[in-house]
Design an enzyme around this catalytic site. Structure first.
Site, mmCIF file in Angstrom:
data_model
loop_
_atom_site.group_PDB
_atom_site.id
_atom_site.type_symbol
_atom_site.label_atom_id
_atom_site.label_comp_id
_atom_site.label_asym_id
_atom_site.label_seq_id
_atom_site.Cartn_x
_atom_site.Cartn_y
_atom_site.Cartn_z
ATOM 1 N N ASP A 83 0.861 -1.181 0.000
ATOM 2 C CA ASP A 83 0.000 0.000 0.000
ATOM 3 C C ASP A 83 0.896 1.230 0.000
ATOM 4 O O ASP A 83 1.988 1.222 0.577
ATOM 5 C CB ASP A 83 -0.936 0.027 1.211
ATOM 6 N N ASP B 279 4.434 2.288 -4.059
ATOM 7 C CA ASP B 279 3.477 2.555 -5.127
ATOM 8 C C ASP B 279 3.211 1.241 -5.867
ATOM 9 O O ASP B 279 4.128 0.651 -6.452
ATOM 10 C CB ASP B 279 4.079 3.603 -6.073
ATOM 11 N N ASP C 8 -7.322 -5.636 -5.703
ATOM 12 C CA ASP C 8 -8.604 -5.088 -5.251
ATOM 13 C C ASP C 8 -8.433 -3.574 -5.310
ATOM 14 O O ASP C 8 -8.102 -2.928 -4.324
ATOM 15 C CB ASP C 8 -8.917 -5.581 -3.839
ATOM 16 N N CYS D 215 -15.183 -2.120 -5.786
ATOM 17 C CA CYS D 215 -16.530 -1.956 -5.215
ATOM 18 C C CYS D 215 -17.223 -0.791 -5.914
ATOM 19 O O CYS D 215 -17.926 0.003 -5.301
ATOM 20 C CB CYS D 215 -16.473 -1.750 -3.704
#
Length: 376
Positions: free
Chosen positions: A153, A181, A232, A294
C-alpha cells in the site's frame, strides 16, 4: 478497536436520495447507476472464521445465541462464512468476535480472495492491501504450508492499520507489508521461509519491508515471481452503500473532496490499469490474477478487463470459482467500450457483477485472469 471495525446496529431508516450531492447524482446518471441503490436498508453483514484461532470456532448455533437473532445463516459452499442481520447485539460485543475467532469481512472481499483459489504453498501479492481483512484471510489460507503473503500500500497510515489487524488476530507470521506505489512495486517473493530455502536466490538486493515477522524481515528475494496476485483496486467506492452513506454524518463536503474531484475521477481508471499491469508483470507464467472493485461503473470494471485482454496477449479470462453459489444473485455484465465482440462474450460468461438492487448486497465486480505459460 480499529476505526474501520467500528460497529453499530443496522439502521432501517430509508435514505432520501435527494440529499446526495448534485455532482454525485450527475456521476451516477453518466454511469447508468440507479440512485435508489442508496435507499436499501438493513443489508446482511458477514463474518468468517479465523482458522488460526487457537480455540473452538463458533457454530451457527453459537452465533445465533451471541448475536441474539435467528437471522444468522451459514453461507452455502463457503466453510466458516456466516451472514446475519436484524441482530440485537453489536458484532463488537459478541464473545466469538472479542476472542478473535471471527473476522468481520465484506462478502465482496471474501469472494475476491476465494477467486484466487489459494493453496498453502502459494506466494501471494495483495497489491492494494489496506485495510487488511483480505490479508488476514490470505494468511489463514497459506498457514498450513510454506506460502507467504506480501501486502503493498502506498500510505503508511493504512499499512499501520493492516499491521494492527494482523497482530490483533495473530495471523502475521507469514505476511510482509511494503510501503510502496503499487504501479511500480517490484520486490519478488521471499526465497526463504523460516530457515527453509523455497526458491533460488535473486541477485538483486532485498528490499526492506515496512513490517514483517522476524523470519521474513531480512529474507532475500527469490528469482521466481508470485503464484497469485490480488488487485482489489482503489476505486470511487460508489458500490459500497454503507461507505457512501457514512458521509451523511461525516459531511458531504468531505465526500465531494474525496470522491467527486474531477481530476481524481479522470485519473482513477488509469491508476487501475497501471495497478493491474504491474501486478501482471509480477505474476509467474501459469499464475492467477484477480481484479476487483466496489464500483458499479463500466469504466472501472468491464472497460478495465476489456482493455487488459486486448493489450495482454498472454492473458486468459477464466470463470470465477464458486460464481454459481448463493447467497447473492448476479447482475448482468454491462457492454464495454474497450471490448471486441469476442471479448464481450468472455466478460458476459466469466466476470461477476453484483448490483445492490439485484443481490441485496453492496455492489462489486470480480474478474479472474490466468497468465499463459510460454509453451501455451
Amino acid at each position: 478497536m480499529l476505526d474501520h471495525e467500528k460497529d453499530t446496529l443496522p439502521s432501517v431508516t430509508p435514505f432520501d436520495i435527494d440529499r446526495l450531492p448534485d455532482s454525485f447524482q450527475r456521476f451516477l446518471s453518466m454511469n447508468g447507476i440507479d440512485p435508489t441503490v442508496y435507499t436499501i436498508s438493513n443489508l446482511p453483514r458477514y463474518v468468517r472464521w479465523n482458522t488460526q484461532y487457537d480455540g473452538t470456532l463458533p457454530t451457527l448455533h453459537d452465533l445465533r445465541s451471541q448475536l441474539d437473532t435467528d437471522h444468522v445463516w451459514a453461507v452455502p459452499g463457503r466453510e466458516g462464512v456466516f451472514g446475519f442481520m436484524d441482530n440485537k447485539r453489536r458484532l463488537f460485543d459478541v464473545p466469538a468476535y472479542q476472542a478473535r475467532a471471527l473476522f468481520g469481512m465484506d462478502l465482496s472481499s471474501i469472494i475476491a480472495v476465494e477467486a484466487l483459489d489459494v493453496h498453502p504453498n502459494d506466494h501471494i501479492m495483495d497489491l492494494c492491501c489496506a485495510p487488511g481483512a483480505k490479508l488476514c484471510m490470505l494468511a489463514n489460507l497459506v498457514a498450513p504450508g510454506k506460502g507467504t503473503v506480501t501486502g503493498v500500500d502506498i500510505a503508511t497510515h493504512r499499512l499501520a492499520t493492516c499491521r494492527a489487524l494482523l497482530r490483533k488476530y495473530n495471523v502475521g507470521f507469514n505476511v510482509r507489508l511494503f510501503a510502496a506505489d503499487g504501479t511500480t512495486f517490484g520486490a519478488h517473493p521471499p526465497a526463504r521461509v523460516g530457515g527453509d530455502l523455497v526458491a533460488p536466490l535473486h541477485k538483486e538486493p532485498s528490499i526492506m519491508p515496512y513490517w514483517a515477522p522476524k523470519v521474513l524481515r531480512h529474507a532475500q528475494q527469490a528469482t521466481t515471481l508470485y503464484d497469485k496476485v490480488l488487485v482489489d483496486a482503489e476505486c470511487t467506492h460508489d458500490g459500497s452503500i454503507a461507505h457512501i452513506l457514512k458521509y451523511e454524518q461525516w459531511g458531504w463536503d468531505a465526500f465531494e473532496k474525496n470522491f467527486m474531484d474531477p481530476d481524481r475521477i479522470d485519473t482513477i481508471a488509469e491508476l487501475q490499469r497501471n495497478l493491474l499491469a504491474q501486478g501482471w508483470r509480477m505474476l509467474k507464467p501459469g499464475g492467477v490474477a484477480v481484479y476487483s472493485t466496489c464500483s458499479l461503473t463500466i469504466q472501472q470494471n468491464e472497460d478495465i478487463i476489456g482493455w487488459f485482454l486486448q493489450s495482454h496477449m498472454d492473458a486468459t479470462l477464466e470463470p470465477v470459482p464458486g460464481m454459481d453459489l448463493p447467497p447473492v444473485a448476479l447482475a448482468p455484465i454491462k457492454p464495454s467500450t474497450c471490448a471486441t465482440q469476442e471479448i464481450q462474450v468472455l466478460l458476459n460468461n466469466h466476470c461477476l457483477r453484483f448490483d445492490p438492487l439485484v443481490s441485496r448486497t453492496s455492489g462489486f465486480f470480480v474478474a479472474r485472469l490466468r497468465k499463459k505459460k510460454v509453451c501455451d
